[in-house]
Write an enzyme that holds these catalytic residues in place. Sequence first.
Site, PDB file in Angstrom:
ATOM      1  N   ASP A  12     -20.026 -11.921  37.555  1.00 35.45           N
ATOM      2  CA  ASP A  12     -20.148 -11.218  36.274  1.00 35.45           C
ATOM      3  C   ASP A  12     -21.203 -10.121  36.376  1.00 35.45           C
ATOM      4  O   ASP A  12     -22.344 -10.277  35.923  1.00 35.45           O
ATOM      5  CB  ASP A  12     -20.485 -12.212  35.161  1.00 35.45           C
ATOM      6  CG  ASP A  12     -19.364 -13.200  34.923  1.00 35.45           C
ATOM      7  OD1 ASP A  12     -18.194 -12.824  35.128  1.00 35.45           O
ATOM      8  OD2 ASP A  12     -19.640 -14.352  34.533  1.00 35.45           O
ATOM      9  N   LYS A  34     -14.600 -15.424  40.992  1.00 29.32           N
ATOM     10  CA  LYS A  34     -13.957 -14.979  39.754  1.00 29.32           C
ATOM     11  C   LYS A  34     -14.348 -13.544  39.428  1.00 29.32           C
ATOM     12  O   LYS A  34     -15.524 -13.201  39.419  1.00 29.32           O
ATOM     13  CB  LYS A  34     -14.346 -15.883  38.583  1.00 29.32           C
ATOM     14  CG  LYS A  34     -13.671 -15.493  37.266  1.00 29.32           C
ATOM     15  CD  LYS A  34     -14.053 -16.449  36.145  1.00 29.32           C
ATOM     16  CE  LYS A  34     -15.408 -16.112  35.532  1.00 29.32           C
ATOM     17  NZ  LYS A  34     -15.341 -14.901  34.656  1.00 29.32           N
ATOM     18  N   LEU A  62      -8.934 -12.153  33.114  1.00 24.29           N
ATOM     19  CA  LEU A  62      -8.900 -11.092  32.103  1.00 24.29           C
ATOM     20  C   LEU A  62      -8.506 -11.612  30.724  1.00 24.29           C
ATOM     21  O   LEU A  62      -8.517 -10.858  29.755  1.00 24.29           O
ATOM     22  CB  LEU A  62      -7.931  -9.983  32.537  1.00 24.29           C
ATOM     23  CG  LEU A  62      -8.221  -9.324  33.891  1.00 24.29           C
ATOM     24  CD1 LEU A  62      -7.256  -8.167  34.128  1.00 24.29           C
ATOM     25  CD2 LEU A  62      -9.663  -8.850  33.975  1.00 24.29           C
ATOM     26  N   LYS A  63      -8.120 -12.882  30.647  1.00 20.81           N
ATOM     27  CA  LYS A  63      -7.773 -13.506  29.360  1.00 20.81           C
ATOM     28  C   LYS A  63      -6.787 -12.632  28.572  1.00 20.81           C
ATOM     29  O   LYS A  63      -7.035 -12.243  27.432  1.00 20.81           O
ATOM     30  CB  LYS A  63      -9.033 -13.784  28.540  1.00 20.81           C
ATOM     31  CG  LYS A  63     -10.046 -14.696  29.236  1.00 20.81           C
ATOM     32  CD  LYS A  63     -11.282 -14.908  28.383  1.00 20.81           C
ATOM     33  CE  LYS A  63     -12.267 -15.861  29.036  1.00 20.81           C
ATOM     34  NZ  LYS A  63     -12.895 -15.309  30.259  1.00 20.81           N
ATOM     35  N   PRO A  68       4.146  -9.824  24.045  1.00 15.03           N
ATOM     36  CA  PRO A  68       4.699 -10.359  25.296  1.00 15.03           C
ATOM     37  C   PRO A  68       5.020  -9.304  26.344  1.00 15.03           C
ATOM     38  O   PRO A  68       4.705  -9.487  27.528  1.00 15.03           O
ATOM     39  CB  PRO A  68       5.960 -11.094  24.823  1.00 15.03           C
ATOM     40  CG  PRO A  68       5.635 -11.521  23.427  1.00 15.03           C
ATOM     41  CD  PRO A  68       4.805 -10.412  22.859  1.00 15.03           C
ATOM     42  N   ARG A 187     -23.840 -25.696  33.914  1.00 16.05           N
ATOM     43  CA  ARG A 187     -25.250 -25.374  34.111  1.00 16.05           C
ATOM     44  C   ARG A 187     -25.896 -26.470  34.953  1.00 16.05           C
ATOM     45  O   ARG A 187     -25.438 -27.613  34.960  1.00 16.05           O
ATOM     46  CB  ARG A 187     -25.969 -25.250  32.759  1.00 16.05           C
ATOM     47  CG  ARG A 187     -25.466 -24.063  31.916  1.00 16.05           C
ATOM     48  CD  ARG A 187     -25.818 -22.754  32.584  1.00 16.05           C
ATOM     49  NE  ARG A 187     -25.367 -21.581  31.846  1.00 16.05           N
ATOM     50  CZ  ARG A 187     -24.254 -20.912  32.099  1.00 16.05           C
ATOM     51  NH1 ARG A 187     -23.437 -21.327  33.065  1.00 16.05           N
ATOM     52  NH2 ARG A 187     -23.932 -19.836  31.408  1.00 16.05           N
ATOM     53  N   GLN A 196     -23.877 -19.846  26.154  1.00 13.96           N
ATOM     54  CA  GLN A 196     -22.908 -20.925  26.281  1.00 13.96           C
ATOM     55  C   GLN A 196     -23.323 -22.085  25.387  1.00 13.96           C
ATOM     56  O   GLN A 196     -24.450 -22.572  25.460  1.00 13.96           O
ATOM     57  CB  GLN A 196     -22.819 -21.395  27.739  1.00 13.96           C
ATOM     58  CG  GLN A 196     -22.392 -20.317  28.713  1.00 13.96           C
ATOM     59  CD  GLN A 196     -20.895 -20.082  28.710  1.00 13.96           C
ATOM     60  OE1 GLN A 196     -20.191 -20.503  27.806  1.00 13.96           O
ATOM     61  NE2 GLN A 196     -20.404 -19.394  29.711  1.00 13.96           N
TER      62      GLN A 196
END
Length: 244
Positions: A12, A34, A62-63, A68, A187, A196
Amino acid sequence: MRKYYPIIVALDFPEEKRALEIAEKLVPYIKNFKVGLELFSVAGPHIVKALKEMGTNVFIDLKLFDIPNTVVRTLDRLLALEPFMVTLHILGGEEMLRESVKLVSQYKESNKTEYPYLLGVTVLTSFNEETLRRSWGISRSLPEQVLFLAQLAQETGLDGVIASPWEIELLRNNLKRPMLIVTPGIRLTKEKTDDQQRIMTPREALERGSDYLVIGRPITQSPDPYEVIQNIRSQIEDIVESRL
């Protein structure tokens, strides 16, 4: 066939150079990485290709959440990158999910591969029950909403779900068939130090039934990422060995 190992390091970062530097340091010990929305928006497909050239498995997170047709066309382009995992939001609805599953299934059959795993996002780990009610207007409890979405993911043929550690046992006990459970919110201690909300240690999450653990900041923001990796490995090695 990829050798199973449950740790996925989340890269990230807002720049490609830093992400690749971290990956190069860790790739002798970790093969799963990721790439999320921030990094992909900066580096695009090139970052995925660069990571794969190192011999890694790339989880493109990328969620996806759109009509569709748009999601399917985007997925088609992502499949060309040969990812290990890809995510979309289950809230995108049944048609979006089924059309995505159809495309990915055709890809797997044509390429004689079991990858990518198509994963559905349930409820983000930054959410709590108040956020769920105020932002989404949903009256279900947070665990009920996670289970509802996971059941929809299973019914439409997804390979697995993204869910916080707190919902692992709920899903294992209530889904009709086993599904992959990929778990963010990991964590090294139970102390909450960032955005989080629903967190757990690596060993606890695996003991509850998680298949893969997404770990970012505890590793990538450490002065010694290698030491953190070794610490995690020592805590979970017996569980990993039992699954091989």
